[in-house]
Design an enzyme around this catalytic site. Structure first.
Site, PDB file in Angstrom:
ATOM      1  N   GLY A  67       0.086 -13.431   2.917  1.00 56.13           N
ATOM      2  CA  GLY A  67      -0.885 -12.350   3.128  1.00 56.13           C
ATOM      3  C   GLY A  67      -2.321 -12.827   3.259  1.00 56.13           C
ATOM      4  N   ASN A  98     -11.258   0.823   8.778  1.00 58.36           N
ATOM      5  CA  ASN A  98     -11.670  -0.047   7.664  1.00 58.36           C
ATOM      6  C   ASN A  98     -12.854  -0.928   8.029  1.00 58.36           C
ATOM      7  OD1 ASN A  98     -10.522  -2.021   9.267  1.00 58.36           O
ATOM      8  ND2 ASN A  98      -9.725  -3.150   7.515  1.00 58.36           N
ATOM      9  N   ASP A 151      -7.229  -4.082   9.636  1.00 55.42           N
ATOM     10  CA  ASP A 151      -6.074  -4.395   8.767  1.00 55.42           C
ATOM     11  C   ASP A 151      -4.914  -4.921   9.616  1.00 55.42           C
ATOM     12  OD1 ASP A 151      -6.827  -3.788   6.119  1.00 55.42           O
ATOM     13  OD2 ASP A 151      -6.521  -1.655   6.426  1.00 55.42           O
ATOM     14  N   LYS A 185     -11.178   5.376   3.961  1.00 56.52           N
ATOM     15  CA  LYS A 185     -10.770   4.975   5.314  1.00 56.52           C
ATOM     16  C   LYS A 185     -10.584   6.145   6.280  1.00 56.52           C
ATOM     17  CE  LYS A 185      -8.614   0.647   3.926  1.00 56.52           C
ATOM     18  NZ  LYS A 185      -7.465  -0.250   4.040  1.00 56.52           N
ATOM     19  N   GLY A 203       8.059  -0.665   3.771  1.00 62.72           N
ATOM     20  CA  GLY A 203       6.835   0.029   3.376  1.00 62.72           C
ATOM     21  C   GLY A 203       6.360   0.993   4.438  1.00 62.72           C
ATOM     22  N   ALA A 204       5.628   2.032   3.981  1.00 62.49           N
ATOM     23  CA  ALA A 204       5.133   3.060   4.906  1.00 62.49           C
ATOM     24  C   ALA A 204       3.764   3.570   4.450  1.00 62.49           C
ATOM     25  CB  ALA A 204       6.139   4.202   4.986  1.00 62.49           C
ATOM     26  N   GLY A 205       3.051   2.772   3.652  1.00 59.07           N
ATOM     27  CA  GLY A 205       1.717   3.157   3.195  1.00 59.07           C
ATOM     28  C   GLY A 205       0.646   2.762   4.204  1.00 59.07           C
ATOM     29  N   GLY A 206      -0.587   2.647   3.730  1.00 61.64           N
ATOM     30  CA  GLY A 206      -1.715   2.355   4.620  1.00 61.64           C
ATOM     31  C   GLY A 206      -1.566   1.031   5.353  1.00 61.64           C
ATOM     32  N   ALA A 207      -1.133  -0.006   4.649  1.00 64.36           N
ATOM     33  CA  ALA A 207      -1.003  -1.325   5.287  1.00 64.36           C
ATOM     34  C   ALA A 207       0.096  -1.272   6.352  1.00 64.36           C
ATOM     35  CB  ALA A 207      -0.680  -2.382   4.235  1.00 64.36           C
TER      36      ALA A 207
HETATM   37  P1  NDP Z   1       0.197   2.211  -0.416  1.00 62.99           P
HETATM   38  O1  NDP Z   1       0.098   2.635  -1.826  1.00 62.99           O
HETATM   39  O2  NDP Z   1      -0.391   3.044   0.664  1.00 62.99           O
HETATM   40  O3  NDP Z   1       1.773   1.999  -0.062  1.00 62.99           O
HETATM   41  C1  NDP Z   1       2.624   1.272  -0.922  1.00 62.99           C
HETATM   42  C2  NDP Z   1       3.982   1.083  -0.263  1.00 62.99           C
HETATM   43  O4  NDP Z   1       4.768   0.224  -1.125  1.00 62.99           O
HETATM   44  C3  NDP Z   1       4.790   2.371  -0.085  1.00 62.99           C
HETATM   45  O5  NDP Z   1       5.544   2.286   1.093  1.00 62.99           O
HETATM   46  C4  NDP Z   1       5.708   2.359  -1.332  1.00 62.99           C
HETATM   47  O6  NDP Z   1       6.912   3.023  -1.132  1.00 62.99           O
HETATM   48  C5  NDP Z   1       5.995   0.882  -1.443  1.00 62.99           C
HETATM   49  N1  NDP Z   1       6.412   0.501  -2.795  1.00 62.99           N
HETATM   50  C6  NDP Z   1       5.608   0.321  -3.874  1.00 62.99           C
HETATM   51  N2  NDP Z   1       6.346  -0.044  -4.951  1.00 62.99           N
HETATM   52  C7  NDP Z   1       7.650  -0.086  -4.521  1.00 62.99           C
HETATM   53  C8  NDP Z   1       8.889  -0.412  -5.157  1.00 62.99           C
HETATM   54  N3  NDP Z   1       8.945  -0.769  -6.439  1.00 62.99           N
HETATM   55  N4  NDP Z   1      10.027  -0.369  -4.419  1.00 62.99           N
HETATM   56  C9  NDP Z   1       9.988  -0.017  -3.100  1.00 62.99           C
HETATM   57  N5  NDP Z   1       8.840   0.305  -2.453  1.00 62.99           N
HETATM   58  C10 NDP Z   1       7.682   0.263  -3.155  1.00 62.99           C
HETATM   59  O7  NDP Z   1      -0.396   0.748  -0.381  1.00 62.99           O
HETATM   60  P2  NDP Z   1      -1.016  -0.028   0.892  1.00 62.99           P
HETATM   61  O8  NDP Z   1      -0.125   0.175   2.061  1.00 62.99           O
HETATM   62  O9  NDP Z   1      -2.451   0.312   1.025  1.00 62.99           O
HETATM   63  O10 NDP Z   1      -0.946  -1.531   0.393  1.00 62.99           O
HETATM   64  C11 NDP Z   1       0.290  -2.205   0.273  1.00 62.99           C
HETATM   65  C12 NDP Z   1       0.004  -3.640  -0.116  1.00 62.99           C
HETATM   66  O11 NDP Z   1      -0.651  -4.283   0.962  1.00 62.99           O
HETATM   67  C13 NDP Z   1      -0.921  -3.773  -1.339  1.00 62.99           C
HETATM   68  O12 NDP Z   1      -0.342  -4.680  -2.242  1.00 62.99           O
HETATM   69  C14 NDP Z   1      -2.198  -4.345  -0.758  1.00 62.99           C
HETATM   70  O13 NDP Z   1      -2.818  -5.229  -1.664  1.00 62.99           O
HETATM   71  C15 NDP Z   1      -1.683  -5.109   0.448  1.00 62.99           C
HETATM   72  N6  NDP Z   1      -2.700  -5.263   1.489  1.00 62.99           N
HETATM   73  C16 NDP Z   1      -2.955  -6.526   1.937  1.00 62.99           C
HETATM   74  C17 NDP Z   1      -3.899  -6.727   2.901  1.00 62.99           C
HETATM   75  C18 NDP Z   1      -4.178  -8.111   3.365  1.00 62.99           C
HETATM   76  O14 NDP Z   1      -5.183  -8.319   4.049  1.00 62.99           O
HETATM   77  N7  NDP Z   1      -3.331  -9.081   3.094  1.00 62.99           N
HETATM   78  C19 NDP Z   1      -4.660  -5.599   3.504  1.00 62.99           C
HETATM   79  C20 NDP Z   1      -4.269  -4.302   3.000  1.00 62.99           C
HETATM   80  C21 NDP Z   1      -3.328  -4.156   2.005  1.00 62.99           C
HETATM   81  P3  NDP Z   1       7.087   4.615  -1.444  1.00 62.99           P
HETATM   82  O15 NDP Z   1       6.475   5.317  -0.275  1.00 62.99           O
HETATM   83  O16 NDP Z   1       8.557   4.792  -1.542  1.00 62.99           O
HETATM   84  O17 NDP Z   1       6.361   4.855  -2.746  1.00 62.99           O
END
Ligand code: NDP
Length: 283
Positions: free
Chosen positions: A248, A93, A108, A72, A131-135
């Site tokens: 979702g 994306n 997204d 991405k 959350g603070a990842g890609g999504a």
């Molecule tokens: P990333 O790996 O980039 O980020 C994951 C996030 O989840 C981080 O903020 C992480 O926190 C947090 N996390 C994971 N496990 C835990 C836990 N046990 N307790 C607390 N926080 C947790 O993933 P993405 O952002 O790319 O994806 C996130 C979700 O979104 C995925 O499940 C994906 O399938 C879904 N998604 C859905 C889409 C849709 O169209 N519906 C499109 C894109 C994604 P930390 O930073 O503390 O590790």
């Protein structure tokens, strides 16, 4: 009599781990439903082949393609320009062939926003997002561009969340604060929308979020990004508290609708796409 045309228009996806991606089934369902002679090719592309893959798509006149993990960000150097939100996020994306130029968009967050707008307009709303990842990054930028009044990012790791909070405060008008996830998190009174953008619940429909459920109140809209399974524990808990919930699947389907619109200019019927996805996730 009009000449027959046996040449298909092509779009597709470049990713690693492409065999787990249901988008191909969803988009092809839309093409079938609308009688379009288009094909969506789901391609396994390792990072060192990404440049060649983009060059190949250009050579074959593809109308565009999706990018998934891990392409991405890397893909941007091979494109001809970026849409507004993709430029802010620094992630693409969905590439779109516009008059021979490949423009990078990010569907997204737009897919999430479209799904949310069916229930509530985030303009002027107070929003909490886990959350603070890609999504979360994609959703946060779109919510801010849509005029959210405030955004609270709740994340386990401050290190991961700080750049996102900084980006939202510097590049959008929505004041954004970071809360390092306390156990449990209490949703502040006056919150309008709560979003789970973590991967909690993925492949485990019973995994809870560490949230004081009594702070989820009727009138709040609670959304989850998880698609597999879409009926997450968090959404079930929120519904039991009287919240309006959004799964979702809506985000995924609307990403597809937006992608199909970018590529074909047709408004795809989301029902045909949802039927296909529900059958996949039920099996
Ligand atoms: P990333 O790996 O980039 O980020 C994951 C996030 O989840 C981080 O903020 C992480 O926190 C947090 N996390 C994971 N496990 C835990 C836990 N046990 N307790 C607390 N926080 C947790 O993933 P993405 O952002 O790319 O994806 C996130 C979700 O979104 C995925 O499940 C994906 O399938 C879904 N998604 C859905 C889409 C849709 O169209 N519906 C499109 C894109 C994604 P930390 O930073 O503390 O590790």
């Amino acid at each position: 009599m009009a000449a027959r045309d046996f040449t298909s228009e092509l779009v597709g996806s470049f990713s690693e781990g492409s065999n787990g991606n249901p988008t191909v089934a969803m988009i092809e369902a839309a093409f079938r439903h609308h009688g379009l002679n288009w094909r969506y090719i789901n391609c396994e592309v390792p990072p060192e082949k990404l440049a060649d893959a983009v060059r190949g798509a250009r050579a074959l006149g593809w109308k565009g393609f999706n990018l998934s993990i891990p392409h991405k960000v890397e893909v941007i150097q091979y494109l001809d320009g970026l849409g507004e939100s993709a430029a802010i996020m620094g992630a693409v994306n969905c590439a779109v062939n516009r008059n021979g130029k490949l423009i990078g968009e990010n569907t997204d967050g737009k897919g999430f926003l479209k799904s949310l707008m069916e229930v509530v307009d985030p303009k002027g709303k107070r929003i909490v997002m886990f959350g603070a990842g890609g999504a979360a990054r994609a959703i946060g930028v779109e919510l801010a561009l849509a005029g959210a009044k405030s955004l609270t990012i709740v994340n386990r790791s401050a290190l991961r969340a700080e750049p996102l909070v900084k980006l939202l405060n510097e590049k959008t008008k929505t004041p954004t604060e970071l809360v390092v996830w306390p156990q449990p998190y209490r949703v502040p009174e006056g919150t309008d929308i709560v979003v789970n953008a973590t991967s909690i619940g993925l492949a485990n429909g019973n995994q809870p979020l560490d949230v004081d459920l009594s702070t989820l109140r009727p009138g709040m809209v609670v959304a989850d990004v998880i698609v597999d399974p879409p009926d997450t524990r968090f959404l079930r808990d929120a519904k039991a508290q009287g919240c309006t919930v959004i799964d979702g699947l809506g985000m995924l389907i609307n990403q597809g609708v937006i992608g199909v619109k970018y590529w074909t200019r047709i408004d795809a019927d989301p029902a045909a796409m949802r039927t296909e996805l529900e059958a996949i996730f039920a099996s």
